[in-house]
Design an enzyme around this catalytic site. Structure first.
Site, PDB file in Angstrom:
ATOM      1  N   LEU A 181      52.114  92.335  52.530  1.00 16.74           N
ATOM      2  CA  LEU A 181      50.973  91.446  52.772  1.00 16.74           C
ATOM      3  C   LEU A 181      49.666  92.056  52.281  1.00 16.74           C
ATOM      4  O   LEU A 181      48.745  91.347  51.898  1.00 16.74           O
ATOM      5  CB  LEU A 181      50.857  91.135  54.269  1.00 16.74           C
ATOM      6  CG  LEU A 181      52.029  90.369  54.900  1.00 16.74           C
ATOM      7  CD1 LEU A 181      51.855  90.288  56.409  1.00 16.74           C
ATOM      8  CD2 LEU A 181      52.148  88.976  54.302  1.00 16.74           C
ATOM      9  N   THR A 207      49.371  83.524  60.838  1.00 15.15           N
ATOM     10  CA  THR A 207      49.745  82.698  59.685  1.00 15.15           C
ATOM     11  C   THR A 207      48.760  82.747  58.530  1.00 15.15           C
ATOM     12  O   THR A 207      49.162  82.830  57.367  1.00 15.15           O
ATOM     13  CB  THR A 207      49.891  81.227  60.140  1.00 15.15           C
ATOM     14  OG1 THR A 207      50.633  81.203  61.347  1.00 15.15           O
ATOM     15  CG2 THR A 207      50.579  80.395  59.079  1.00 15.15           C
ATOM     16  N   ASP A 216      35.281  99.299  63.857  1.00 10.21           N
ATOM     17  CA  ASP A 216      35.480  98.723  62.512  1.00 10.21           C
ATOM     18  C   ASP A 216      35.519  97.203  62.603  1.00 10.21           C
ATOM     19  O   ASP A 216      36.344  96.555  61.973  1.00 10.21           O
ATOM     20  CB  ASP A 216      36.766  99.267  61.896  1.00 10.21           C
ATOM     21  CG  ASP A 216      36.792  99.105  60.372  1.00 10.21           C
ATOM     22  OD1 ASP A 216      35.745  98.714  59.813  1.00 10.21           O
ATOM     23  OD2 ASP A 216      37.838  99.354  59.756  1.00 10.21           O
TER      24      ASP A 216
END
Length: 746
Positions: free
Chosen positions: A134, A205, A249
């Site tokens: 990904l 998703t 972060d």
């Protein structure tokens, strides 16, 4: 006689007799570089390497030479199988990738319940089937996977073997074990007994929020949806605040989006459990500069209040549909500008209440920033008021009725609409050559100007600087007093601005402004931010070093405490005609109307240089701010329909030709500038014709680079026209031209 044990069995990578299909099954839970060595079932005595890469398993036969040596690639031969595996673990040498991670053996005994370090989160990596990659994370790569037991799609974060950040990776897993909230990414399990280490989390998703904002359908992701997203993130951060965790972060790239606009905070690679009020990072730690609070940049000190600062920047990202913060400003300049009281302007269409919340998050003193509990409550209050979308629609509609641009300004979307009519009106009093970059630097020269023009932008609104009192729960009493004082101060600034010269105004406001806490020594200020550009890689096309040169020159030469008209030192070296096309250098194929239109509007140019009225420096700031969705529109802007792909490409070729002729001393330096100005104007008009949003972002960044390069050439013509510096300067220009050409051809 005792048969000696096969020495190969001691190696974790040797699996004995295993079929091809079984090898692929064993590697289904592996990542790039997972491998095993097996003996062929169909051909006893023959061995193969099975190696996984990018979702596929590759099989390589291990051959035996006549002298008994083993090899996969005939150029590299070895006496033993162990030597062969070791060689291919350092260099691919004919394989698809190097051998990294031995696949777990089928009969490996479990140690659940036996080990004194038993962990309920620990799971067998064979339970996970790895799919495609990904993206990259803080310390490794992220894959989509399937938890076989539940047929559940999961995200698997892996640790790069060569990062040597095992301890940090395990700290992230430890943080995730302690937290559970509907808007925090949920940990499902870990594989940390042997490399490669895995962190398995729920799968979201639609991926990260930054890319989602940039590519979403803005009719669907309206102002209310953006507000809903911000509310969810503030809820998650309120939870971390209560649990005494800091994230360190927080940014759009580290939030994930699911179905029905669900947003969850992720990437806890830098998160820490706080044992005191502040956490001090180790020397050399890297941070994303544009999201990091000033005290963290200066002293490496982090607290929940530094997360509040980052949340303000995240809000700005949301309000601009994913624009990179501090556009056009170099990383090394960010701290310096913040210290001079510069803050990013209100995004076009952003409700005043939301912007006031951003500004509250960007208070210089950490103690003056609101808590996440207060921020979340403020958003809950705003979200329950249906007026939030009405407010955006009203503001956009108000601008639309000023010049008949209402057809462009109907949908209540935050930053996608331009202030076309307002620009046209205000450009009468402002020179067309003032670029967004120059205007931002004038803000640094006069910190008060950034505040004054914001007031002008929202004139007629009842909220003003006092809005936070209604937009969020009342902070402690001393904060309320400060808010009121701040509100009064803003009113004083607004009235003084209209009645006094900028020089006097600036002197008075300098007295009104409370002194910020003492920053570190000068070297620390400039040095700290400049050390940490690496995490800016998460940005989409952030500012390049090209922009630093002119910005640094101006920043050095401008002292905001000196008397005189603000920005005077900046206007002098900047010639007035950078974006203005010249009718004498038409690229081939250029239509006549675009060129003739700008050349007939020279009226404002005399004011663009030293003779510009000092009061006008404040007027165009709001109207010419940089917007991700729309570039500024100077009066000579050509209608986008008349500028085609061919015109832009022809213009790039014309500029390249002018540069080439200049290098051969067949054309003057001014001819290069002329061709560059034409290209700049055509690009500004062409940008709205680009349909693909990602290409549009890249194109705007390329335009900014082109503009910066042209300005450098124009400021220093002597340097640019002689000696080796000419090659360097023109190479920068050629680089931005090539970038423009590549994007247009996509």
């Amino acid at each position: 006689y005792i048969t000696p044990v096969n020495s190969l069995e001691k190696h974790s990578w040797y699996h004995g007799p295993v079929s091809r299909n079984a090898a692929e099954y064993l590697l289904s839970s592996g990542i790039n570089g997972s491998f095993l060595v097996r003996e062929s079932e169909s051909s006893p005595g023959q061995r193969s390497i099975s190696l996984r890469y990018e979702g596929r398993v590759y099989h390589y036969r291990i051959n035996t030479a006549s002298d008994g040596k083993l090899y996969v690639s005939s150029e590299s031969r070895f006496n033993t199988l162990a030597e062969l595996v070791h060689h291919h673990s350092t260099v691919a040498d004919g394989l698809i990738t190097t051998l990294h991670y031995p696949a777990p053996k089928r009969n490996k005994p479990t140690i659940y319940g036996v080990s004194p370090n038993y962990d309920k989160w620990e799971m067998e990596r064979t339970d996970i089937t790895m799919k495609h990659k990904l993206g990259g994370g803080q310390y490794g790569e992220v894959y989509e996977g399937v938890w076989k037991k539940y047929s559940l799609t999961v995200a698997v974060k892996t640790l790069k073997e060569d990062t040597m950040e095992v301890e940090e990776f395990l700290k992230e897993a430890a943080v995730m074990k302690e937290i559970k909230h509907p808007n925090l990414v949920q940990l499902l399990g870990v594989c940390t007994r042997e490399p490669p280490f895995y962190i398995i989390t729920e799968f979201m998703t639609y991926g990260n929020l930054l890319d989602y904002l940039r590519e979403c359908n803005r009719q669907e992701v309206s102002a209310v949806v953006l507000l809903y997203m911000a509310t969810q993130i503030s809820s998650a951060m309120e939870y971390l605040e209560k649990k005494n965790f800091i994230h360190r972060d927080l940014a759009a790239r580290n939030c994930l989006v699911g179905e029905n606009h669900l947003v969850k905070v992720a990437d806890f690679g830098l998160s820490r459990l706080m044992t005191g009020d502040t956490y001090t990072a180790h020397a050399g730690a890297k941070f994303p500069i544009k999201w990091t609070a000033p005290e963290s940049l200066a002293y490496n000190k982090f607290s929940i209040k530094s997360d509040v600062w980052a949340f303000g920047v995240l809000l700005w990202e949301i309000a601009t549909y994913g624009m990179s913060p501090y556009p056009g400003i170099d990383l090394s300049q960010v701290y310096e500008l913040l210290e001079k009281d510069y803050r990013m302007e209100r995004p076009e269409g952003c409700p005043e209440k939301v912007y006031e919340l951003m500004r509250a998050c960007w208070q210089w003193n950490p103690s003056d920033r609101p808590s996440f509990a207060e921020i979340h409550q403020a958003f809950e209050t705003m979200f329950q008021e249906s007026s939030i979308s009405d407010e955006v629609e009203k503001e956009l509609g108000k601008r639309g009725t000023r010049g008949g641009a209402g057809s462009m300004l109907q949908a209540p979307e935050l930053p996608t609409k331009t202030r076309t009519c307002r620009r046209a009106a205000e450009q009468k009093a402002s020179p067309p050559s003032l670029t967004p970059k120059l205007l931002r630097r004038q803000v640094t020269a006069s910190p008060s100007s950034g505040l004054s023009h914001k007031k002008e932008a929202t004139k007629g609104s009842a909220s003003g600087m006092g809005t936070p009192a209604t937009a969020e729960p009342a902070p402690p009493s001393n904060k309320v007093g400060l808010s009121k004082a701040s509100s009064e101060e803003m009113r004083v600034r607004r009235h003084k601005h209209s009645s006094e010269s900028p020089g006097r105004d600036k002197g008075r406001l300098a007295k009104l402004k409370p002194a910020p806490p003492p920053p570190p020594a000068c070297t620390g200020k400039a040095g700290k931010p400049a050390q940490s550009p690496s995490q800016e890689a998460g940005e989409a096309g952030g500012p390049t070093k090209t922009k630093c040169t002119s910005l640094a020159m101006d920043a050095v030469n401008t002292d905001p405490t000196k008397a005189g008209p603000p920005g005077e030192g900046l206007r002098k070296p900047v010639p007035p005609s950078v974006p203005k096309p010249q009718s004498t250098a038409k690229p081939p194929g250029t239509p006549t109307s675009p060129v003739s239109t700008p050349s007939t509007a020279p009226a404002p140019s005399p004011l663009a240089g030293d003779q510009q009225p000092s009061s006008a420096a404040f007027i165009p700031l709001i109207s010419t701010r940089v917007s991700l969705r729309k570039t500024r529109q100077p009066p000579e802007r050509i209608a986008s329909g008349t500028i085609t792909k061919g015109v832009v490409l022809d213009s790039t070729e014309a500029l390249c030709l002018a540069i080439s002729r200049n290098s051969e001393q067949m054309a003057s330096h001014s001819a290069v500038l002329e061709a560059g100005k034409n290209l700049y104007t055509f690009c500004v008009s062409y940008v709205d014709s680009i349909q693909q949003m990602r290409n549009k972002f890249a194109f705007r960044e390329a335009i900014n680079k082109l503009e910066s390069n042209l300005r450098e050439l124009q400021i220093c013509p002597a340097t640019a026209s002689s000696g080796p510096a000419a090659t360097q300067d023109f190479s920068k220009l050629l680089s931005s031209v090539k970038e423009i050409s590549d994007i247009v051809r996509r």
